[in-house]
Design a protein around this motif. Structure first.
Motif, PDB file in Angstrom:
ATOM      1  N   ALA A   1       0.820  -1.213   0.000  1.00 51.34           N
ATOM      2  CA  ALA A   1       0.000   0.000   0.000  1.00 51.34           C
ATOM      3  C   ALA A   1       0.852   1.262   0.000  1.00 51.34           C
ATOM      4  CB  ALA A   1      -0.916   0.013   1.232  1.00 51.34           C
ATOM      5  N   ASN A   2       2.122   1.123   0.302  1.00 54.58           N
ATOM      6  CA  ASN A   2       2.984   2.290   0.493  1.00 54.58           C
ATOM      7  C   ASN A   2       3.480   2.902  -0.807  1.00 54.58           C
ATOM      8  OD1 ASN A   2       4.736   4.044   2.236  1.00 54.58           O
ATOM      9  ND2 ASN A   2       6.336   2.995   1.079  1.00 54.58           N
ATOM     10  N   HIS A   3       3.783   2.070  -1.802  1.00 57.82           N
ATOM     11  CA  HIS A   3       4.421   2.590  -2.999  1.00 57.82           C
ATOM     12  C   HIS A   3       4.081   1.739  -4.216  1.00 57.82           C
ATOM     13  CE1 HIS A   3       7.333  -0.185  -0.976  1.00 57.82           C
ATOM     14  NE2 HIS A   3       7.346  -0.721  -2.189  1.00 57.82           N
ATOM     15  N   CYS A   4       4.447   2.248  -5.372  1.00 51.70           N
ATOM     16  CA  CYS A   4       4.333   1.497  -6.619  1.00 51.70           C
ATOM     17  C   CYS A   4       5.680   1.577  -7.325  1.00 51.70           C
ATOM     18  CB  CYS A   4       3.213   2.049  -7.504  1.00 51.70           C
ATOM     19  SG  CYS A   4       3.481   3.740  -8.107  1.00 51.70           S
ATOM     20  N   GLY A   5       5.775   1.012  -8.513  1.00 56.87           N
ATOM     21  CA  GLY A   5       6.987   1.138  -9.307  1.00 56.87           C
ATOM     22  C   GLY A   5       6.946   2.392 -10.159  1.00 56.87           C
ATOM     23  N   LEU A   6       8.104   2.936 -10.463  1.00 54.60           N
ATOM     24  CA  LEU A   6       8.178   4.177 -11.235  1.00 54.60           C
ATOM     25  C   LEU A   6       7.553   4.029 -12.623  1.00 54.60           C
ATOM     26  CD1 LEU A   6       9.316   7.059 -10.910  1.00 54.60           C
ATOM     27  CD2 LEU A   6      11.430   6.264 -11.987  1.00 54.60           C
ATOM     28  N   GLU A   7       7.486   2.789 -13.133  1.00 52.99           N
ATOM     29  CA  GLU A   7       6.907   2.555 -14.458  1.00 52.99           C
ATOM     30  C   GLU A   7       5.416   2.222 -14.400  1.00 52.99           C
ATOM     31  OE1 GLU A   7       8.550   3.073 -17.233  1.00 52.99           O
ATOM     32  OE2 GLU A   7      10.372   3.560 -16.122  1.00 52.99           O
ATOM     33  N   HIS A   8       4.786   2.451 -13.256  1.00 46.26           N
ATOM     34  CA  HIS A   8       3.337   2.219 -13.174  1.00 46.26           C
ATOM     35  C   HIS A   8       2.642   3.054 -14.243  1.00 46.26           C
ATOM     36  CE1 HIS A   8      -0.780   2.045 -11.712  1.00 46.26           C
ATOM     37  NE2 HIS A   8      -0.424   1.103 -10.863  1.00 46.26           N
ATOM     38  N   TRP A   9       1.566   2.508 -14.823  1.00 43.45           N
ATOM     39  CA  TRP A   9       0.924   3.177 -15.948  1.00 43.45           C
ATOM     40  C   TRP A   9       0.422   4.570 -15.608  1.00 43.45           C
ATOM     41  CZ3 TRP A   9      -4.111   4.666 -15.303  1.00 43.45           C
ATOM     42  CH2 TRP A   9      -4.868   3.995 -14.338  1.00 43.45           C
TER      43      TRP A   9
ATOM     44  N   GLU B   1      11.549  14.081 -16.523  1.00 47.42           N
ATOM     45  CA  GLU B   1      12.303  13.747 -17.734  1.00 47.42           C
ATOM     46  C   GLU B   1      13.741  13.347 -17.417  1.00 47.42           C
ATOM     47  OE1 GLU B   1      11.077  13.457 -20.802  1.00 47.42           O
ATOM     48  OE2 GLU B   1       9.111  13.867 -19.914  1.00 47.42           O
ATOM     49  N   ASN B   2      14.278  13.882 -16.323  1.00 44.88           N
ATOM     50  CA  ASN B   2      15.659  13.572 -15.940  1.00 44.88           C
ATOM     51  C   ASN B   2      15.705  13.103 -14.490  1.00 44.88           C
ATOM     52  OD1 ASN B   2      17.148  14.594 -18.410  1.00 44.88           O
ATOM     53  ND2 ASN B   2      16.040  16.451 -17.819  1.00 44.88           N
ATOM     54  N   TRP B   3      14.796  12.196 -14.177  1.00 47.12           N
ATOM     55  CA  TRP B   3      14.668  11.742 -12.793  1.00 47.12           C
ATOM     56  C   TRP B   3      15.844  10.850 -12.407  1.00 47.12           C
ATOM     57  CZ3 TRP B   3      11.993  13.420  -8.916  1.00 47.12           C
ATOM     58  CH2 TRP B   3      11.781  12.632  -7.791  1.00 47.12           C
ATOM     59  N   ASP B   4      16.441  11.143 -11.258  1.00 43.57           N
ATOM     60  CA  ASP B   4      17.512  10.294 -10.747  1.00 43.57           C
ATOM     61  C   ASP B   4      17.499  10.350  -9.225  1.00 43.57           C
ATOM     62  OD1 ASP B   4      18.835  12.658  -9.912  1.00 43.57           O
ATOM     63  OD2 ASP B   4      19.841  12.837 -11.841  1.00 43.57           O
TER      64      ASP B   4
ATOM     65  N   GLU C   1       5.977  10.407   4.107  1.00 47.54           N
ATOM     66  CA  GLU C   1       5.804  10.947   2.756  1.00 47.54           C
ATOM     67  C   GLU C   1       7.027  10.745   1.861  1.00 47.54           C
ATOM     68  OE1 GLU C   1       4.444  14.984   2.873  1.00 47.54           O
ATOM     69  OE2 GLU C   1       3.049  14.582   4.516  1.00 47.54           O
ATOM     70  N   GLY C   2       8.155  10.403   2.466  1.00 50.82           N
ATOM     71  CA  GLY C   2       9.347  10.178   1.655  1.00 50.82           C
ATOM     72  C   GLY C   2       9.222   8.904   0.829  1.00 50.82           C
ATOM     73  N   TRP C   3       9.886   8.889  -0.320  1.00 52.82           N
ATOM     74  CA  TRP C   3       9.869   7.713  -1.177  1.00 52.82           C
ATOM     75  C   TRP C   3      10.755   6.635  -0.572  1.00 52.82           C
ATOM     76  CZ3 TRP C   3       9.663   8.582  -7.134  1.00 52.82           C
ATOM     77  CH2 TRP C   3       8.667   9.522  -7.435  1.00 52.82           C
ATOM     78  N   PHE C   4      10.310   5.373  -0.643  1.00 54.44           N
ATOM     79  CA  PHE C   4      11.082   4.264  -0.088  1.00 54.44           C
ATOM     80  C   PHE C   4      12.450   4.203  -0.763  1.00 54.44           C
ATOM     81  CE2 PHE C   4      12.005  -0.268   0.711  1.00 54.44           C
ATOM     82  CZ  PHE C   4      11.811  -0.285   2.078  1.00 54.44           C
ATOM     83  N   VAL C   5      12.449   4.236  -2.089  1.00 52.83           N
ATOM     84  CA  VAL C   5      13.650   4.450  -2.902  1.00 52.83           C
ATOM     85  C   VAL C   5      13.212   5.272  -4.103  1.00 52.83           C
ATOM     86  CG1 VAL C   5      14.865   2.335  -2.189  1.00 52.83           C
ATOM     87  CG2 VAL C   5      13.329   2.270  -4.147  1.00 52.83           C
ATOM     88  N   SER C   6      14.183   5.779  -4.866  1.00 51.72           N
ATOM     89  CA  SER C   6      13.837   6.696  -5.960  1.00 51.72           C
ATOM     90  C   SER C   6      13.048   6.029  -7.077  1.00 51.72           C
ATOM     91  CB  SER C   6      15.118   7.303  -6.543  1.00 51.72           C
ATOM     92  OG  SER C   6      15.943   6.287  -7.074  1.00 51.72           O
ATOM     93  N   SER C   7      13.092   4.699  -7.151  1.00 49.48           N
ATOM     94  CA  SER C   7      12.349   3.999  -8.203  1.00 49.48           C
ATOM     95  C   SER C   7      10.959   3.557  -7.751  1.00 49.48           C
ATOM     96  CB  SER C   7      13.145   2.771  -8.668  1.00 49.48           C
ATOM     97  OG  SER C   7      13.343   1.873  -7.588  1.00 49.48           O
TER      98      SER C   7
END
Length: 656
Positions: free
Chosen positions: A266-274, A296-299, A328-334
C-alpha cells in the motif's frame, strides 16, 4: 350472423388494446431510472474505455458502495449513465487530469449478478460504451478464514523457487526481457506453475499456508524479479503466469486445506506504473510536484527518500518534519510513495485488496512496509477489510526489534495516543533477533539462553501473542543457517524453538535444506537463491532428495517431523505456555492443553549433562509416558535425572 360479427369486432378491439398496453409498458420500461430497469435484459458487450478499475465487482457485500476509476482520453468531458436494476450513480468526480473520472456507485441489496453497460455521453456526439460485470460471490464473508497459530507459513520468492513453465520466462512487451540465472539480480524464471507443481512437497513438509512474494506486474527496467515495485495492481506479471494460474494455485491449495497469503503493497508502486505518465490528481503521490518538474531527468539526487524513522509513528516528542519525511518520503527513488490521504487513492487501495480476496479466494494478506504509509489510513484499510471479512487475517511488516513498537501495531493495544491499527498480526522481528543473537553467544554463564528466555518474557506487552508472526529469517535478511555461522545444532534449536512458541510461524523456502548466503551475507540476490530442483537440468533436486548431502537431508527430515507434529498439536496451537529460567546452559519450555504436554529443551552444552526433572513437577508429568519426537524413543517421566548427550534441541510429548 350479426352476433358473430359483433364477437369478432370485440376480439379485434381487445387485441388492439393489448398492443397499446404493451407499447405503453415498453415505453415505461425505457423511461425507467437505473434502479427500476430490468437487470436481465441482454447486453451487447462493448469495451471503448482504455482502463476501468476495479476490473469487476460483486453483489452481496455489506458495504454497498463502489468507486470506479475510469481512465480514457478526455473522459472528463463525458457524462456516465447506467441503466441496471439495483445500481445508481451517486456522484461523478472529475480529477485534475482530464483523462480521469471517478464514479461512485450504490449497489443495493436487490441487485443481481450480471453484465451491464456504462454509457459515456458527450454533447450528442458518439457515445462511449463500457460493459461492466457484477459477479455472484462464491462464499459468504464469514467463510473467508485467515491464518492463525495453528498454521505454519512457507514463504517463497516465486522467481527463485521453481520454473514450471519455461514458455512464460520472457514477456517481450515488458522492459526487462532477459533470463540469467548466473545474475542474482536478474530474473531466473520461477513462476506460479512452479509453486503449483510442488504443492505436495510443501504439504508433506507440514506447511498449511503459502506466502509468495508479490506476483503482480513489475514492468521495471531491471531487478524486477522481487515483485515489490508494482506497475499494475490488477495484473499478474505474465512472467509469473496468468490470473487463471493464480486462481488454480489457490483452488488446489484449498483442496489440500491450505491457505494462500497475498503479499500486497500500500505504500508505494513502481516508477513505471501506468498512471505515472498521467497522474489523476496533483497529490496522487507524495512530493509529486518535485517529481513532475524533474520527471524527464529523474535520478536519485532529485528524489525525496524516506528517513526510515519509523518511531515517529509513536514518538510523543517527534518533530513535524521528521514525521512527514517518514510517511511521505519515497522508499527508494524507483518506488513513488503513494499518498493515502488522497481519498480516491485510499478507496482505490481498499477496493484492490478486496478484489484480490474475492478473485483468488485468499486466506490472508501480508502487507509490506506497514509503518511507512499514513498510519490512520492503514487503520482504515485494515478495518475495512476486517469489517467485511471478520475471520480473515492480515500480517503487517514492522521491522523493529523493540517489542513496544510491535505491540503498538497490534489490534486492541491500549496505546496512549488512542490509535487502534485493526491489524491482527504484526511481525516479530524482536524474537527473531534474540533467537539468533542468543544462540550465537558463547558466555559460559548462560550461553545466550537467558537472552532468548527474556525475549519471550516480554509477551506481557502484547494483547495476543499467539497472533504475532515469528520467523527465523526471510527474503530481506541472511538465512538463519548463515546467521548462526553454519552451526547445525544451533539452527535446529532456533527452528524447533520458534515452532513451539505461542506464535504463527513462518519459514523461508530452502531453510529445510540449509540454504545459505555465506559468500556474501545479507546480499538480497543471494538470499533469494534458486531452490535446487526447480529448473530442468538441476543436478541437485531438493524436491526428491537427489544430490542432497546427508546434513541437508537430515535437516529436511528434522523440520518435516517437527512441522507435521505441530500441525495436529492443540497444545502448541492454543495451549498454556510455561518456561523455566535457563540453568546450566539448558532452557526448557512447555506447552500444555488437556492431556497433551510438549516439552522443548534447548541444550548448549558440548558435553553430556544431567537435567533434573524434579524442577518441573508443577507440570504433573510424574509417571506419564513421554516420547522423544525426533528419535521416537519412549520412557516413563520420573522426577529424576534426564541425560542429555548432545548439544541441540530435544522435544518430548505425552501424545504418543
Amino acid at each position: 350472423m350479426k352476433k358473430h360479427l359483433k364477437n369478432i369486432n370485440r376480439t379485434l378491439l381487445f387485441g388492439l388494446l393489448c398492443v397499446i398496453s404493451l407499447n405503453l409498458a415498453c415505453k415505461k420500461q425505457t423511461d425507467m431510472n437505473p434502479i427500476e430497469a430490468d437487470a436481465t435484459s441482454a447486453v451487447v458487450e462493448s469495451h471503448d474505455i482504455s482502463k476501468i478499475e476495479p476490473l469487476n465487482w460483486w453483489v452481496g457485500f455489506k458495504n454497498q458502495t463502489l468507486q470506479l476509476l475510469v481512465h480514457h482520453q478526455n473522459i472528463s468531458a463525458f457524462t456516465p449513465e447506467i441503466s441496471y436494476q439495483g445500481i445508481s450513480i451517486e456522484k461523478v468526480h472529475k480529477a485534475d487530469s482530464s483523462n480521469y473520472l471517478f464514479i461512485d456507485l450504490n449497489i443495493s441489496e436487490v441487485t443481481k449478478a450480471g453484465k451491464f453497460n456504462i454509457v459515456f455521453k458527450q454533447d450528442g456526439k458518439n457515445d462511449l460504451i463500457q460493459t461492466y460485470e457484477l459477479k455472484s460471490r462464491l462464499k459468504d464473508s464469514k467463510d473467508y478464514i485467515g491464518f492463525d497459530s495453528s498454521d505454519a507459513v512457507y514463504l517463497i520468492t516465486p522467481d527463485r523457487f521453481a520454473n514450471g513453465n519455461p514458455e512464460n520466462d520472457i514477456a517481450k512487451t515488458l522492459n526487462e526481457t532477459t533470463i540469467d540465472r548466473s545474475d542474482n539480480y536478474a530474473r531466473h524464471g520461477g513462476d506460479i506453475q512452479g509453486i503449483t507443481n510442488h504443492l505436495d512437497y510443501i504439504e508433506d513438509l507440514g506447511f498449511t499456508a503459502i506466502w509468495p512474494c508479490p506476483l503482480l506486474t513489475n514492468d521495471m527496467q531491471q531487478s524486477s524479479y522481487h515483485g515489490y515495485a508494482m506497475t499494475d495492481f490488477y495484473e499478474i506479471d505474465p512472467r509469473f503466469g496468468t490470473l487463471e494460474e493464480y486462481k488454480t494455485l489457490s483452488s488446489k491449495m484449498s483442496e489440500k486445506g491450505m491457505k494462500l497469503i497475498m503479499d500486497q503493497v500500500a505504500n508505494h508502486c513502481g516508477l513505471e506504473h501506468w498512471w505515472m505518465k498521467d497522474l489523476p490528481f496533483k497529490n496522487w503521490i507524495n512530493h509529486q510536484e518535485n517529481y513532475e518538474s524533474n520527471s524527464e531527468n529523474w535520478d536519485n539526487s532529485k528524489s525525496i527518500t524516506t528517513n526510515h524513522r519509523r518511531t515517529t509513528n509513536q514518538d510523543i516528542y517527534a518533530s513535524k518534519i521528521d514525521k512527514e519525511n517518514m510517511s511521505e518520503g519515497w522508499f527508494v527513488s524507483s518506488m513513488p510513495d503513494l499518498n493515502q490521504r488522497n481519498p480516491f487513492m485510499a478507496t482505490y487501495t481498499i477496493q484492490n485488496s478486496i478484489w484480490w480476496i474475492e478473485t483468488a479466494n485468499l486466506g490472508g494478506i501480508r502487507q509490506d512496509t506497514y509503518p511507512y504509509p499514513d498510519k490512520n489510513f492503514m487503520s482504515h484499510w485494515a478495518g475495512a477489510i476486517m469489517a467485511e471479512y471478520p475471520n480473515f487475517s492480515i500480517v503487517g511488516e514492522e521491522w523493529t526489534t523493540n517489542p513496544l513498537l510491535i505491540a503498538y501495531w497490534q489490534q486492541g493495544n491500549p496505546n496512549k495516543d488512542g490509535y487502534n491499527s485493526n491489524l491482527k498480526s504484526p511481525m516479530d522481528f524482536a524474537m527473531q533477533e534474540k533467537i539468533a543473537s542468543g544462540l550465537n553467544r558463547d558466555e559460559a554463564w548462560d550461553s545466550g539462553l537467558i537472552e532468548i528466555y527474556q525475549a519471550l518474557a516480554n509477551d506481557f506487552i502484547y494483547v495476543k501473542p499467539k497472533d504475532i508472526m515469528v520467523f527465523p529469517d526471510n527474503h530481506d535478511m541472511s538465512r538463519i543457517f548463515t546467521q548462526l555461522k553454519g552451526d547445525i545444532p544451533n539452527t535446529k534449536m532456533a527452528l524447533s524453538y520458534l515452532l513451539m512458541l505461542p506464535r504463527i510461524p513462518q519459514i523461508y523456502y530452502g531453510t529445510e535444506i540449509l540454504m545459505n548466503d555465506f559468500d556474501k551475507p545479507g546480499d538480497h540476490g543471494l538470499v533469494r537463491s534458486d531452490f535446487p530442483g526447480g529448473w530442468r537440468g538441476d543436478k541437485v533436486n531438493a524436491f526428491t532428495g537427489i544430490g542432497l548431502s546427508d546434513k541437508e537431508k537430515d535437516m529436511q527430515t528434522f523440520l518435516k517431523t517437527v512441522l507435521n507434529y505441530r500441525k495436529n498439536s492443540k497444545a502448541i496451537h492454543d495451549g498454556k505456555t510455561i518456561h523455566f529460567a535457563p540453568d546450566n546452559n539448558i532452557y526448557v519450555l512447555f506447552r500444555s492443553l488437556g492431556d497433551e504436554t510438549v516439552a522443548h529443551i534447548m541444550n548448549k552444552n558440548d558435553t553430556t549433562v544431567e537435567l533434573d526433572l524434579s524442577k518441573f513437577k508443577e507440570l504433573g508429568l510424574e509417571g506419564k509416558t513421554v516420547k522423544n519426537l525426533i528419535s521416537g524413543e519412549q520412557f516413563l517421566w520420573h522426577n529424576g535425572m534426564l541425560t542429555l548427550k548432545d548439544r541441540g534441541s530435544v522435544i518430548l510429548t505425552t501424545k504418543l
